[in-house]
Design a protein around this motif. Structure first.
Motif, short mmCIF file in Angstrom:
data_model
loop_
_atom_site.label_atom_id
_atom_site.label_comp_id
_atom_site.label_asym_id
_atom_site.label_seq_id
_atom_site.Cartn_x
_atom_site.Cartn_y
_atom_site.Cartn_z
N MET A 357 -19.26 45.02 -3.40
CA MET A 357 -19.81 46.33 -3.05
C MET A 357 -19.26 47.35 -4.06
O MET A 357 -18.34 47.02 -4.83
CB MET A 357 -19.48 46.71 -1.61
CG MET A 357 -18.04 46.79 -1.27
SD MET A 357 -17.75 47.02 0.51
CE MET A 357 -17.66 45.34 1.11
N ARG A 358 -19.78 48.58 -4.06
CA ARG A 358 -19.40 49.53 -5.11
C ARG A 358 -17.91 49.88 -5.08
O ARG A 358 -17.26 49.91 -6.11
CB ARG A 358 -20.24 50.82 -4.99
CG ARG A 358 -21.51 50.75 -5.80
CD ARG A 358 -22.20 52.08 -5.84
NE ARG A 358 -22.77 52.43 -4.54
CZ ARG A 358 -22.95 53.68 -4.10
NH1 ARG A 358 -22.58 54.69 -4.85
NH2 ARG A 358 -23.48 53.92 -2.92
N GLU A 388 -22.64 51.48 1.43
CA GLU A 388 -22.34 50.56 0.32
C GLU A 388 -22.48 49.11 0.77
O GLU A 388 -22.90 48.24 0.00
CB GLU A 388 -20.92 50.83 -0.20
CG GLU A 388 -20.81 52.24 -0.76
CD GLU A 388 -19.60 52.44 -1.65
OE1 GLU A 388 -18.80 51.51 -1.79
OE2 GLU A 388 -19.47 53.56 -2.19
#
Ligand code: SF4
Ligand code: SF4
Length: 432
Positions: A357-358, A388
């Motif tokens: 994820m980011r 996210e």
């Protein structure tokens, strides 16, 4: 731990745990931590940033800021996630400043009556005694299983009382508490590669018993003999974070006696929050001449289970997971213990298709009891995390801390996402 600051008659701080000048003086006010702080990102106010909080604690210590509602609000809003420590170029031990500031608050600030009573009961009674915790958990289980919970939810009374979100966060209580396995030994499968003691955890022993059983299974499958020492207690993390350092020390001393009585290669935990505190027993007990050396020995042997298995190397699993998995770093593993690669490597070894994820190391808003005492802010922080998570389109969100599991499950249920939340160990358990 360095010596407390010189006594200052003007200081509002009165405990022996008052932060030392060395702790404050490491902050050079550069502000590099600000955008790494979840509360600063949501609220955008200096007083809710790490730098702002350190300054407020210093002002209160110098007697220039009262330990009043404003000070307590900003310190209470801190998640204790320690993302600021990772970002800080100057090596500020923010977590230590926070714990000491909260100890001063508990000594010198009068919270509302109900909050005061509940906090005292939770930190000084329930977390101090496995028996009392068991009795409280049985009562909660009765509420959950007798139909009363369903009735309370359907009637809307929880919403009316403003308790709906809080009630939804309470973990489902197990039928068989893990306390019944205390004192037991589980033999290694095949050639023995190690001998460890498992710290079972307090809440985990009444609400995540199967996670502890899966941890034992995975360790045994990997040739580890697992002991669950009798007489062990809560690690003290929740108490230390809540401003009850003396209560945390009480539990820590008992754990030193119990775990150091056996000849174990490692003391293993599956909860990132517990592991960070266990590794900090030397700081917690630095001023106790009877325990300081034992605390150092204890901390040197403590390992998160992912760290231990990563160092050991997994035996080849029997199956492949074959699922798209995104890993959420628990704050107290990534920031508190600097462990990031071991859980990911274990997931890949189990055959997971890992997708990042980011910002996997941004806090989910769980933070021990934070989602209970700061529900609105916790929910705003969770919302950022869920955006996210949704982007990853993963089938499973893996993490390594029970508090994060509860919070992420609540977020996934709210968003109705087609995902499950699992501990890394539960996924390893599936492939053996
Ligand atoms: S511990 Fe987390 S919430 Fe608290 S000041 Fe540091 S980054 Fe912000
Ligand atoms: S805590 Fe560290 S990063 Fe934040 S202002 Fe102080 S020195 Fe800078």
């Amino acid at each position: 731990m360095s010596a407390p600051a010189a006594p200052d008659k003007r200081s509002h701080f009165t405990s022996p745990d008052r932060p030392s000048w060395e702790l404050y003086s490491q902050c050079i006010h550069c502000g590099l931590c600000l955008n790494h702080c979840p509360t600063y990102r949501v609220l955008g106010t200096e007083m809710d940033s790490p730098r702002g909080r350190i300054y407020q604690v210093l002002l209160a210590d110098e007697g220039r800021l009262a330990i009043g509602d404003a000070f307590v609000t900003h310190i209470d809003r801190c998640l204790g996630c320690r993302a600021c420590e990772t970002a800080c170029p100057s090596g500020v031990h923010y977590g230590r400043i926070l714990e000491r500031a909260r100890t001063e608050i508990e000594r010198n600030y009068r919270r509302p009556w109900l909050s005061r009573k509940l906090r005292r009961h939770f930190y000084t009674r329930l977390l101090r005694s496995n028996g009392k915790l068991s009795r409280a958990a049985r009562l909660l289980r009765w509420y959950q299983q007798s139909g009363l919970q369903a009735l309370a939810r359907a009637s809307g009374v929880l919403k009316l009382l403003g308790l709906a979100d809080l009630e939804a966060l309470a973990p489902m209580i197990d039928h068989d508490f893990f306390f019944s396995e205390f004192g037991m030994m589980f033999p290694a499968l095949g050639e023995r590669r190690g001998r460890v003691a498992l710290l079972a955890g307090c809440i985990a022993s009444v609400a995540f018993s199967d996670l502890n059983r899966a941890t034992i299974h995975v360790l045994c499958q990997n040739g580890i003999e697992v002991h669950v020492p009798k007489g062990q207690r809560c690690c003290g993390a929740l108490q230390a974070h809540g401003g009850y350092l003396e209560e945390a020390r009480y539990n820590a001393r008992r754990n030193l006696d119990v775990f150091l009585a056996g000849d174990y290669d490692a003391i293993v935990t599956n909860a990132a929050g517990c592991g960070a505190t266990l590794k900090e027993y030397p700081d917690l007990l630095a001023d106790d001449p009877d325990c300081a050396a034992k605390a150092r020995d204890f901390a040197a042997r403590t390992k998160d289970v992912t760290e231990y298995l990563g160092d050991l190397g997994l035996r080849p699993p029997r199956f492949k997971l074959g699922k798209k998995v995104s890993y959420q770093d628990p704050c107290h593993l990534a920031h508190g213990q600097k462990i990031r690669s071991a859980p990911r490597e274990l997931l890949q070894a189990a055959g997971a298709d890992l997708v990042e994820m980011r910002h996997p190391d941004w806090c989910c808003g769980s933070a021990g009891t934070y989602n209970v005492v700061q529900p609105e802010l916790a929910s705003q922080i969770l919302s950022v995390k869920m955006d996210e998570i949704a982007e990853t389109r993963a089938e499973i969100i893996a993490t390594a801390n029970v508090g994060c599991m509860l919070q992420l499950r609540a977020g996934i249920a709210q968003r109705k996402l087609p995902m499950e939340v699992k501990h890394v160990i539960e996924l390893l358990d599936k492939v053996y």
